[in-house]
Scaffold this motif. Sequence first.
Motif, PDB file in Angstrom:
ATOM      1  N   ARG A   1       0.686  -1.102   0.270  1.00 42.12           N
ATOM      2  CA  ARG A   1       0.070   0.047   0.066  1.00 42.12           C
ATOM      3  C   ARG A   1       0.928   1.311   0.075  1.00 42.12           C
ATOM      4  N   GLU A   2       2.055   1.162   0.659  1.00 42.17           N
ATOM      5  CA  GLU A   2       2.796   2.414   0.647  1.00 42.17           C
ATOM      6  C   GLU A   2       3.348   2.657  -0.699  1.00 42.17           C
ATOM      7  N   GLU A   3       3.618   1.706  -1.420  1.00 42.72           N
ATOM      8  CA  GLU A   3       4.067   1.998  -3.053  1.00 42.72           C
ATOM      9  C   GLU A   3       2.875   2.498  -3.873  1.00 42.72           C
ATOM     10  N   ALA A   4       1.618   2.284  -3.612  1.00 43.64           N
ATOM     11  CA  ALA A   4       0.381   2.940  -4.128  1.00 43.64           C
ATOM     12  C   ALA A   4       0.334   4.364  -3.577  1.00 43.64           C
ATOM     13  N   ARG A   5       0.749   4.486  -2.434  1.00 41.89           N
ATOM     14  CA  ARG A   5       0.677   6.013  -1.918  1.00 41.89           C
ATOM     15  C   ARG A   5       1.736   6.900  -2.584  1.00 41.89           C
ATOM     16  N   LYS A   6       2.912   6.260  -2.781  1.00 40.98           N
ATOM     17  CA  LYS A   6       3.904   7.208  -3.643  1.00 40.98           C
ATOM     18  C   LYS A   6       3.419   7.478  -4.921  1.00 40.98           C
TER      19      LYS A   6
ATOM     20  N   LEU B   1     -13.959  15.717  -8.195  1.00 37.30           N
ATOM     21  CA  LEU B   1     -12.836  14.975  -7.929  1.00 37.30           C
ATOM     22  C   LEU B   1     -12.093  15.585  -6.635  1.00 37.30           C
ATOM     23  N   ILE B   2     -11.861  16.575  -6.544  1.00 39.40           N
ATOM     24  CA  ILE B   2     -10.862  17.119  -5.556  1.00 39.40           C
ATOM     25  C   ILE B   2     -11.511  16.874  -3.997  1.00 39.40           C
ATOM     26  N   ARG B   3     -12.793  17.279  -4.148  1.00 40.60           N
ATOM     27  CA  ARG B   3     -13.572  16.884  -2.743  1.00 40.60           C
ATOM     28  C   ARG B   3     -13.492  15.131  -2.512  1.00 40.60           C
ATOM     29  N   PHE B   4     -13.517  14.353  -3.261  1.00 46.75           N
ATOM     30  CA  PHE B   4     -13.133  12.979  -3.237  1.00 46.75           C
ATOM     31  C   PHE B   4     -12.097  12.705  -2.835  1.00 46.75           C
ATOM     32  N   LEU B   5     -10.992  13.275  -3.522  1.00 44.83           N
ATOM     33  CA  LEU B   5      -9.577  12.804  -3.119  1.00 44.83           C
ATOM     34  C   LEU B   5      -9.108  13.101  -1.832  1.00 44.83           C
ATOM     35  N   LYS B   6      -9.920  14.039  -1.187  1.00 47.56           N
ATOM     36  CA  LYS B   6      -9.630  14.942   0.338  1.00 47.56           C
ATOM     37  C   LYS B   6     -10.548  13.964   0.991  1.00 47.56           C
ATOM     38  N   SER B   7     -11.349  13.317   0.758  1.00 45.27           N
ATOM     39  CA  SER B   7     -12.226  12.600   1.769  1.00 45.27           C
ATOM     40  C   SER B   7     -11.779  11.334   2.162  1.00 45.27           C
TER      41      SER B   7
ATOM     42  N   ILE C   1      -6.500   5.274  -1.261  1.00 45.21           N
ATOM     43  CA  ILE C   1      -5.015   5.578  -0.980  1.00 45.21           C
ATOM     44  C   ILE C   1      -4.856   7.125  -1.212  1.00 45.21           C
ATOM     45  N   LYS C   2      -4.347   7.525  -0.111  1.00 48.27           N
ATOM     46  CA  LYS C   2      -3.948   8.930   0.042  1.00 48.27           C
ATOM     47  C   LYS C   2      -2.741   9.374  -0.130  1.00 48.27           C
ATOM     48  N   MET C   3      -2.511  10.633  -0.710  1.00 52.09           N
ATOM     49  CA  MET C   3      -1.373  11.223  -1.099  1.00 52.09           C
ATOM     50  C   MET C   3      -0.496  11.700   0.342  1.00 52.09           C
ATOM     51  N   LYS C   4       0.806  11.447   0.175  1.00 52.72           N
ATOM     52  CA  LYS C   4       1.772  12.263   1.263  1.00 52.72           C
ATOM     53  C   LYS C   4       2.551  13.260   0.536  1.00 52.72           C
TER      54      LYS C   4
END
Length: 469
Positions: free
Chosen positions: A94-99, A217-223, A228-231
């Motif tokens: 999952r960490e690779e997916a976040r990257k 899309l931005i609202r969903f990505l932040k929800s 998979i969340k950005m870091k």
Amino acid sequence: MGQRKMSKNQRSERLGTENIATLLYQLSLPSTFAMLVNSLYNIVDTIFVGFISEGAIAALSIVFPIQNILGAVAIGTGVGASSYISRSLGASNREEARKTISQALFLFIVLSAIILPLTLLYLDPILIAFGATSAILPIAREYANIVILGSFTTFFNMIFNNIIRGEGNAKVPMNAMVIGAMGNIILDPIFIFEFHMGVRGAAIATILGNIFSNIYLIRFLKSDRMEIKMKKEYIRPNFRVMKEIYSVGITNILMNSANSVVVGFMNNQLAPFGDKAIAALGIMLKINTLVFMPCFGLNQGLLPIIGYNYGAEKKIRVSEAIWTGTKYATIFMIFGWILFTFFPEPLAYIFTRDQELVDLAADAFRYNAIAFPLIGSQIVLSGFFQGVGRALPALLSSLLRQLGFLIPAAYLLPRYFGVIGVWLAYPVSDIFSLILTYIFAIYIFRALNIPIHYKKFKKGSRGENQNKG
């Protein structure tokens, strides 16, 4: 349990356990519907512009491949990231997916800052290279200046729609595309006719539609619904992850860019036959996109299924997904063949009442569709190559279709058949590329130890031990 109540982990894990046909329906139907709506608003654009003049339709036909090249960069980035995310989730990394999703945001910023200004800087030479005549050039420039300036909205939309779909969520990308399309359809007549802005109004409506979609899309990505969340620490150049993204994504970029180069070449081949011939190509390609969208939507649904199961070494499920997808893609293309072969004039009348243009477009529809029933499998197999991270076969089969078969055919056949030779070039290239794609597919099946005939293996395994092909 319904998809709405699924945990985020269950949403990706079901890619490896749920019935293939059910998964394909759940993941592909939203993508297909969204793409159909997206194609519809491109068609509506052309219909409204058709009220201005046939020259305006021809101008949009000139700008269309340029938009496609810009979109190809975004789609390639999104598909590459989506494929790597699916494979990472299948391998429980999952960490690779976040990257990967964080790198996608970085790439969006860099691509927008470099590509769009360069395109605008050299806009006139590009338009002329894609077939703009002296009569078409001013209208094409007017439309292109605005739509290219706002293409960063398309970049974001295409990249993150594909990424969200890559974690097994097809509903959100569908909603996003529908929001953008409906916004464009509603705003088109307002800006074109009410504000008397002509083709500039069509371009502004397109950009505003994308902005509405991106806000969603931005609202969903932040929800919290995003698995998979950005870091922040990952939003910096990571060339290893970029290599993984573009090892698959470059295929889409080059395939779609090659298609745009071909359209530009076709425009130039049609120029001696008049601006109406160029407009006829534009009309045919608009409806052509509509016909192909179900297959492309099917492929979007297949990519996460193939990527996840290949990453989890469930090779029987990979094979089952491919041939299930092929069956449905063939059915879609047969319907397309019927539409183009038996109803070409009504299709042309949607855009124009000019009888000469109608006749040209009807011929384009009929000849272009000759090989339709055969090529659904080619589309699915190209998706298979990408889903297992083997981009080269997909790239070669597509580039050879566009550049190795289609361009030579479009150059030679008009010498013997006139304008009909341009239309005949499409089925000729389709048949040759289909043969090549099957050769590549047989090689990849054997190289990756994926069973071609999955049913006899499935009976013995019952899906419990699918690690052996």
